[in-house]
Design a protein around this motif. Structure first.
Motif, PDB file in Angstrom:
ATOM      1  N   TYR A   1       0.864  -1.168   0.000  1.00 20.95           N
ATOM      2  CA  TYR A   1       0.000   0.000   0.000  1.00 20.95           C
ATOM      3  C   TYR A   1       0.909   1.228   0.000  1.00 20.95           C
ATOM      4  CZ  TYR A   1      -4.211  -2.710   1.080  1.00 20.95           C
ATOM      5  OH  TYR A   1      -5.281  -3.590   1.034  1.00 20.95           O
ATOM      6  N   ARG A   2       0.346   2.372  -0.316  1.00 23.26           N
ATOM      7  CA  ARG A   2       1.133   3.607  -0.265  1.00 23.26           C
ATOM      8  C   ARG A   2       0.284   4.755   0.262  1.00 23.26           C
ATOM      9  NH1 ARG A   2       2.011   4.789  -6.788  1.00 23.26           N
ATOM     10  NH2 ARG A   2      -0.149   5.391  -7.263  1.00 23.26           N
ATOM     11  N   GLN A   3       0.987   5.720   0.854  1.00 21.31           N
ATOM     12  CA  GLN A   3       0.313   6.894   1.404  1.00 21.31           C
ATOM     13  C   GLN A   3       1.120   8.130   1.052  1.00 21.31           C
ATOM     14  OE1 GLN A   3      -0.468   6.706   5.621  1.00 21.31           O
ATOM     15  NE2 GLN A   3      -2.128   8.195   5.433  1.00 21.31           N
ATOM     16  N   ALA A   4       0.510   8.986   0.237  1.00 18.61           N
ATOM     17  CA  ALA A   4       1.133  10.253  -0.123  1.00 18.61           C
ATOM     18  C   ALA A   4       0.787  11.285   0.946  1.00 18.61           C
ATOM     19  CB  ALA A   4       0.638  10.706  -1.485  1.00 18.61           C
TER      20      ALA A   4
ATOM     21  N   TYR B   1       5.666   3.775   1.051  1.00 18.40           N
ATOM     22  CA  TYR B   1       5.150   2.476   0.645  1.00 18.40           C
ATOM     23  C   TYR B   1       5.230   1.513   1.822  1.00 18.40           C
ATOM     24  CZ  TYR B   1       4.866   3.907  -4.209  1.00 18.40           C
ATOM     25  OH  TYR B   1       4.513   4.548  -5.386  1.00 18.40           O
ATOM     26  N   TYR B   2       4.098   0.913   2.134  1.00 23.47           N
ATOM     27  CA  TYR B   2       3.987   0.007   3.277  1.00 23.47           C
ATOM     28  C   TYR B   2       3.777  -1.426   2.806  1.00 23.47           C
ATOM     29  CZ  TYR B   2       3.242   4.217   6.070  1.00 23.47           C
ATOM     30  OH  TYR B   2       3.389   5.434   6.672  1.00 23.47           O
ATOM     31  N   CYS B   3       4.537  -2.325   3.401  1.00 26.17           N
ATOM     32  CA  CYS B   3       4.338  -3.748   3.166  1.00 26.17           C
ATOM     33  C   CYS B   3       3.164  -4.223   4.012  1.00 26.17           C
ATOM     34  CB  CYS B   3       5.604  -4.500   3.525  1.00 26.17           C
ATOM     35  SG  CYS B   3       5.526  -6.282   3.174  1.00 26.17           S
ATOM     36  N   TYR B   4       2.433  -5.187   3.487  1.00 26.06           N
ATOM     37  CA  TYR B   4       1.205  -5.680   4.123  1.00 26.06           C
ATOM     38  C   TYR B   4       1.189  -7.195   4.038  1.00 26.06           C
ATOM     39  CZ  TYR B   4      -3.814  -6.738   4.397  1.00 26.06           C
ATOM     40  OH  TYR B   4      -5.036  -7.249   4.733  1.00 26.06           O
ATOM     41  N   ALA B   5       0.708  -7.818   5.107  1.00 23.12           N
ATOM     42  CA  ALA B   5       0.539  -9.271   5.106  1.00 23.12           C
ATOM     43  C   ALA B   5      -0.751  -9.615   5.829  1.00 23.12           C
ATOM     44  CB  ALA B   5       1.719  -9.956   5.773  1.00 23.12           C
ATOM     45  N   GLU B   6      -1.407 -10.642   5.351  1.00 25.66           N
ATOM     46  CA  GLU B   6      -2.709 -11.036   5.929  1.00 25.66           C
ATOM     47  C   GLU B   6      -2.796 -12.544   6.040  1.00 25.66           C
ATOM     48  OE1 GLU B   6      -6.230  -9.205   4.136  1.00 25.66           O
ATOM     49  OE2 GLU B   6      -7.173 -11.171   4.209  1.00 25.66           O
ATOM     50  N   ARG B   7      -3.221 -12.993   7.224  1.00 23.07           N
ATOM     51  CA  ARG B   7      -3.421 -14.429   7.428  1.00 23.07           C
ATOM     52  C   ARG B   7      -4.766 -14.871   6.843  1.00 23.07           C
ATOM     53  NH1 ARG B   7       0.338 -16.227  11.074  1.00 23.07           N
ATOM     54  NH2 ARG B   7       0.929 -14.786  12.742  1.00 23.07           N
TER      55      ARG B   7
ATOM     56  N   ASN C   1      -7.088 -16.097   8.504  1.00 24.97           N
ATOM     57  CA  ASN C   1      -8.153 -15.727   9.439  1.00 24.97           C
ATOM     58  C   ASN C   1      -8.431 -14.227   9.439  1.00 24.97           C
ATOM     59  OD1 ASN C   1      -6.018 -14.602  10.809  1.00 24.97           O
ATOM     60  ND2 ASN C   1      -6.222 -15.842  12.659  1.00 24.97           N
ATOM     61  N   GLY C   2      -7.767 -13.489   8.557  1.00 24.74           N
ATOM     62  CA  GLY C   2      -8.029 -12.061   8.423  1.00 24.74           C
ATOM     63  C   GLY C   2      -7.107 -11.155   9.205  1.00 24.74           C
ATOM     64  N   ALA C   3      -6.314 -11.687  10.110  1.00 18.65           N
ATOM     65  CA  ALA C   3      -5.371 -10.857  10.863  1.00 18.65           C
ATOM     66  C   ALA C   3      -4.359 -10.234   9.907  1.00 18.65           C
ATOM     67  CB  ALA C   3      -4.652 -11.706  11.902  1.00 18.65           C
ATOM     68  N   ASP C   4      -4.111  -8.936  10.081  1.00 19.66           N
ATOM     69  CA  ASP C   4      -3.206  -8.269   9.155  1.00 19.66           C
ATOM     70  C   ASP C   4      -2.062  -7.591   9.888  1.00 19.66           C
ATOM     71  OD1 ASP C   4      -5.486  -5.498   8.368  1.00 19.66           O
ATOM     72  OD2 ASP C   4      -4.540  -6.131  10.245  1.00 19.66           O
ATOM     73  N   TYR C   5      -0.994  -7.363   9.154  1.00 15.84           N
ATOM     74  CA  TYR C   5       0.244  -6.816   9.696  1.00 15.84           C
ATOM     75  C   TYR C   5       0.810  -5.802   8.701  1.00 15.84           C
ATOM     76  CZ  TYR C   5      -0.354 -11.012  12.455  1.00 15.84           C
ATOM     77  OH  TYR C   5      -0.878 -11.979  13.255  1.00 15.84           O
ATOM     78  N   TRP C   6       1.537  -4.822   9.255  1.00 15.44           N
ATOM     79  CA  TRP C   6       2.089  -3.751   8.438  1.00 15.44           C
ATOM     80  C   TRP C   6       3.561  -3.541   8.756  1.00 15.44           C
ATOM     81  CZ3 TRP C   6      -0.854  -1.390   4.730  1.00 15.44           C
ATOM     82  CH2 TRP C   6      -2.245  -1.573   4.808  1.00 15.44           C
ATOM     83  N   GLY C   7       4.317  -3.190   7.720  1.00 19.52           N
ATOM     84  CA  GLY C   7       5.681  -2.743   7.929  1.00 19.52           C
ATOM     85  C   GLY C   7       5.693  -1.277   8.317  1.00 19.52           C
ATOM     86  N   LYS C   8       6.891  -0.749   8.584  1.00 16.42           N
ATOM     87  CA  LYS C   8       7.019   0.641   9.012  1.00 16.42           C
ATOM     88  C   LYS C   8       7.028   1.606   7.833  1.00 16.42           C
ATOM     89  CE  LYS C   8       9.368  -0.394  13.338  1.00 16.42           C
ATOM     90  NZ  LYS C   8      10.584  -0.175  14.173  1.00 16.42           N
TER      91      LYS C   8
END
Length: 116
Positions: free
Chosen positions: A37-40, A93-99, A101-108
């Protein structure tokens, strides 16, 4: 918990290329989706591209044909090859991961700056 560490951001001229990497570690059991994902500045965080463990991909319309997401399941790493970069691609730009079961995680996040 899952730790996501991004690398590869930086400053590039318009028309140039960059490759982002994100390595997952920790309790990575049943991680299905990984992506970016990204955030301007002053804007919301938006999807760039995601990929499932089976290789199915989804891209934002604004990056289709320019960016390519790939994944090495053995290394628990996801990549984003960004070509023909535009100033409007400038963002964190953020790294994203999802299990499953829907649990999600983000990089810094890693900053990509495209100069005109």
């Amino acid at each position: 918990q899952v730790q996501l560490v991004e690398s590869g951001g930086g400053l590039v001229q318009a028309g140039g290329s960059l490759r982002l990497s994100c390595a997952a570690s920790g309790n990575i059991f049943l991680i299905n989706v990984m992506g970016w994902y990204r955030q301007a500045p002053g804007k919301q965080r938006d999807l760039v591209a995601v990929i499932t463990s089976g290789g199915t991909t989804n891209y934002a319309g604004s990056v289709k044909g320019r960016f390519t997401i790939s994944r090495d399941n053995a290394k628990n790493t996801v990549y984003l090859q960004m070509n023909s970069l535009k100033p409007e691609d400038t963002a964190v730009y953020y790294c994203y991961a999802e299990r499953l079961n829907g649990a999600d995680y983000w990089g810094k996040g890693t900053l990509v700056t495209v100069s005109s």
